[in-house]
Design an enzyme around this catalytic site. Structure first.
Site, PDB file in Angstrom:
ATOM      1  NE  ARG A  69      46.365  37.705  43.456  1.00 61.30           N
ATOM      2  CZ  ARG A  69      45.265  37.810  44.075  1.00 61.30           C
ATOM      3  NH1 ARG A  69      45.203  38.440  45.196  1.00 61.30           N
ATOM      4  NH2 ARG A  69      44.205  37.006  44.087  1.00 61.30           N
ATOM      5  CE1 TYR A 210      54.879  31.299  41.786  1.00 61.62           C
ATOM      6  CE2 TYR A 210      52.653  32.489  41.914  1.00 61.62           C
ATOM      7  CZ  TYR A 210      53.607  31.206  41.301  1.00 61.62           C
ATOM      8  OH  TYR A 210      53.025  30.524  40.701  1.00 61.62           O
ATOM      9  CE  LYS A 219      45.989  39.969  39.561  1.00 60.77           C
ATOM     10  NZ  LYS A 219      44.764  39.901  38.591  1.00 60.77           N
ATOM     11  CG  HIS A 239      40.482  41.291  38.034  1.00 59.83           C
ATOM     12  ND1 HIS A 239      40.119  40.399  39.097  1.00 59.83           N
ATOM     13  CD2 HIS A 239      41.465  40.687  37.462  1.00 59.83           C
ATOM     14  CE1 HIS A 239      40.743  39.342  39.150  1.00 59.83           C
ATOM     15  NE2 HIS A 239      41.930  39.510  37.962  1.00 59.83           N
ATOM     16  CB  SER A 261      40.375  33.335  41.040  1.00 59.25           C
ATOM     17  OG  SER A 261      40.697  34.657  41.850  1.00 59.25           O
ATOM     18  CB  CYS A 263      34.793  32.401  37.061  1.00 57.02           C
ATOM     19  SG  CYS A 263      34.262  32.121  38.673  1.00 57.02           S
ATOM     20  CG  ASP A 286      44.289  39.553  35.247  1.00 55.00           C
ATOM     21  OD1 ASP A 286      43.409  38.915  35.619  1.00 55.00           O
ATOM     22  OD2 ASP A 286      45.596  39.724  35.701  1.00 55.00           O
ATOM     23  NE  ARG A 383      48.967  32.037  38.463  1.00 52.93           N
ATOM     24  CZ  ARG A 383      47.879  32.831  38.566  1.00 52.93           C
ATOM     25  NH1 ARG A 383      47.837  33.864  37.516  1.00 52.93           N
ATOM     26  NH2 ARG A 383      47.164  33.127  39.646  1.00 52.93           N
TER      27      ARG A 383
HETATM   28  C1  OXD Z   1      44.551  36.754  39.934  1.00 55.47           C
HETATM   29  C2  OXD Z   1      45.625  36.674  38.825  1.00 55.47           C
HETATM   30  O1  OXD Z   1      44.958  36.354  40.814  1.00 55.47           O
HETATM   31  O2  OXD Z   1      45.379  37.151  37.708  1.00 55.47           O
HETATM   32  O3  OXD Z   1      43.633  37.358  39.506  1.00 55.47           O
HETATM   33  O4  OXD Z   1      46.857  36.244  39.190  1.00 55.47           O
HETATM   34 MN    MN Z   2      43.574  38.238  37.723  1.00 54.73          MN
END
Ligand code: OXD
Ligand code: MN
Length: 599
Positions: A69, A210, A219, A239, A261, A263, A286, A383
């Site tokens: 991102r 991407y 998102k 989230h 992220s 964690c 997510d 990913r």
């Molecule tokens: C993030 C994802 O960046 O889930 O939180 O890809």
């Molecule tokens: Mn996420």
């Protein structure tokens, strides 16, 4: 096909603007998926993996500049700048549209324009929303097949007059007549824009192929646009992972948890409980959409249909259920394709003799660059995309259109010091304070030195589609509406270390012990110790049987050093100041009360 006038007009308008060679309406079928994959294999964009080892699975390598991102190119283009707040980039929507219209003009030449009707949430669920993504990327179409519900049934629910969220996407790489396409078309960084026109619930994304930049249901729609809609409509878009924990008597508890992220959100969502008789099932890893439902409780759905997870670090030890989920029908992006045509990534827990790295170059483990630095095989943000239905511990009710009733909210961050393993909020407003001040250390901190914290309120910093202060106020207001039906709030820290830098808590499956304590608190079975920062386990209530933790280490893990804690409140105060003048008085009140309790 649809008779929805608004949709037909919009597709025609975009066709005229982007000038594709053809227009194709996606039906979400397996035939469609297979055909697009075959075409991408033939063009060299996709690699078909070994059919025996990893049936119906494919690998892609992105352009090296298009691996994640891009927050610096992501905009909340609200009419008024103050509506975007201090956590978002803002450009005036008229100006941004002008810039982007110039880019979109003719951007799909030589390509097909795909129309993807998709539902976020089970089709027809009262909590679900319909989006239509227009894209010129077949990679996006196939990923959307997995991550959302795509198909004609979505158009049926939409009907002639239904509302949808328009999501326009282009990789930003028109082809001249006869020009050969690249393996991963995209535009340079300065031409990338991920734009959210929040006053009209519209998404325009340009230049990246991407993940969160291109799969616009995730998102962009399910968090940025949805959080803004939710605030106006009285619900929540968060989230958060969602899981169900069932105790030995068969009582079910539903938990929604927000972590920044890195964690271990996906790991917790699919956790293998180590506590006898207690079972965990995954509902989502997510995103959670939550509405007040029957008996005034908060009900959550996972609006997604798949997992778009980080591959490196996923192993039999850390997350066997994620590994099982990607054993077939999966898409991999930027991992190693091994010599025997399977996939591999760092910390997968298996040996790899070599193959092609994420740049599609010959690679062997241990290879070093000219400066002697180890060359990674998989990109750190590589990913997997896999259907949630393939997760062996997916909850049988994960697609219940009414959602599941949430009993517990968990917030957390990565902190080597200061924050104990677990504490419970005194009440919902205190819980909102805990979520709003969730933070991680920037690096593995030098012990006993409190570094500047990176705050990530509710793990939503990059995803709040409006002003962060209004967002936190919305949390308080949801608490007012829910009253005594509000979920109980907890804060966890799996990452505390001792002075020698050793982890004090084993984490992974053992985190089920902490979840069990929370469930027993909710059931009213056990008391808690009141401390200045919140409620903590009484001696013996947190099950430690079978763990190799000395009583000194346990004391350290649970220690609340009031001096250290007080010091970290300076960072909190500074952080709140960055919200500007409309910061919620209730948030300030919580900070003041905490300060005085710590005196
Ligand atoms: C993030 C994802 O960046 O889930 O939180 O890809
Ligand atoms: Mn996420």
């Amino acid at each position: 096909m649809t008779k929805n006038r608004k949709l037909l007009d919009w597709v025609e308008e975009i066709r005229e603007l982007c000038k594709p060679d053809s227009v194709y309406w996606c039906d979400g079928s397996k035939e469609e998926y297979d055909r697009l994959m075959n075409e991408m294999v033939a063009s060299g964009m996709a690699i078909r993996l070994d059919e025996k080892k990893r049936p119906n699975s494919f690998a892609f390598n992105s352009d090296p500049s298009d691996v994640a991102r891009v927050e610096s190119r992501t905009y909340i283009a609200s009419k008024k700048q103050e509506d975007a707040g201090p956590t978002n980039n803002w450009i005036d929507p008229t100006e941004l549209k002008k810039t982007m219209l110039d880019l979109y003009d003719g951007c799909m030449k030589g390509r097909t324009l795909y129309v993807i009707p998709f539902s976020m949430g089970p089709v027809g669920s009262p909590i679900a929303k319909i989006g239509i993504e227009i894209t010129d990327s077949p990679y996006v179409v196939t990923n959307m097949h997995i991550m959302t519900r795509v198909g004609n049934n979505v158009l049926e629910v939409l009907g002639e007059n239904g509302e949808f969220i328009p999501c326009l996407h282009s990789v930003g790489a028109p082809l001249a007549a006869g020009q050969k396409d690249s393996r991963w078309p995209c535009a340079p960084i300065e031409e990338k824009y991920i734009a959210h026109f929040t006053d009209e619930n519209t998404i325009w994304s340009y230049g990246s192929g991407y993940g969160g930049n291109a799969l616009l249901g995730k998102k962009c729609l399910a968090l940025r646009i949805a959080s803004n809609m939710a605030r106006h409509e009285g619900w929540m878009a968060e989230h958060m992972l969602i899981l169900r924990m069932t105790n030995p008597e068969g009582k079910k508890f539903h938990i929604a948890a927000a972590f920044p992220s890195a964690c271990g959100k996906t790991n917790l969502a699919m956790l293998q409980s180590t506590v006898e008789g207690w079972n965990v099932e995954c509902i989502g890893d997510d995103i959670a959409w939550m509405k007040i439902g029957s008996e005034g409780k908060l009900y959550a759905i996972n609006p997604e249909a798949g997992f778009f997870g980080v591959a490196p670090g996923t192993s039999k030890e850390s997350n066997p259920m994620a590994l099982a989920s990607v054993s077939s029908n999966a898409i991999f992006t930027n991992v190693v394709v091994t010599d025997d045509n399977d996939v591999w990534w760092e910390d997968m827990g298996t040996e790899c003799s070599g193959g092609k790295d994420w740049l599609n170059k010959d690679w062997k483990p241990g290879m070093k660059d000219a400066n002697g630095k180890k060359i990674l095989g998989a990109h750190p943000n590589s990913r997997f995309t896999a259907p949630a239905s393939q997760c062996p511990v997916i909850c049988p009710d994960w697609e219940d259109p009414n959602g599941v009733p949430i009993d517990i909210f968990i917030f957390g961050g990565r902190r080597t010091t200061t924050i104990p393993l677990v504490h419970e909020a005194f009440n919902f407003n205190h819980g909102v304070y805990l979520g709003a001040t969730a933070a991680s250390e920037p690096t593995a901190a030098a012990l006993d030195v409190v570094q500047k914290l990176r705050f990530d309120p509710f793990a939503m910093k990059p995803f709040i589609g409006y002003h962060v202060s209004d967002y936190i106020d919305h949390w308080f207001e949801m608490g007012d509406k829910l009253g005594d039906q509000a979920p109980r709030c907890f804060y966890v820290n799996w990452f505390r270390k001792d002075e020698q830098g050793k982890w004090l808590w084993p984490g992974f499956g053992e985190n089920s012990r902490v979840l069990k304590w929370m469930c027993e608190r909710v059931e009213g079975k056990i008391d808690a110790v009141e401390t200045p920062i919140g409620l903590m386990p009484c001696k013996g209530d947190l099950l430690l049987d079978g763990l190799d933790i000395s009583s000194e280490d346990y004391a350290e893990l649970m220690k609340v050093d009031t001096n250290l804690f007080n010091k970290s409140l300076d960072d909190v105060g500074e952080y709140f100041a960055s919200f500007g003048s409309n910061i919620s008085p209730r948030l300030i009140k919580e900070l003041d009360s905490l300060r005085s309790r710590l005196q």
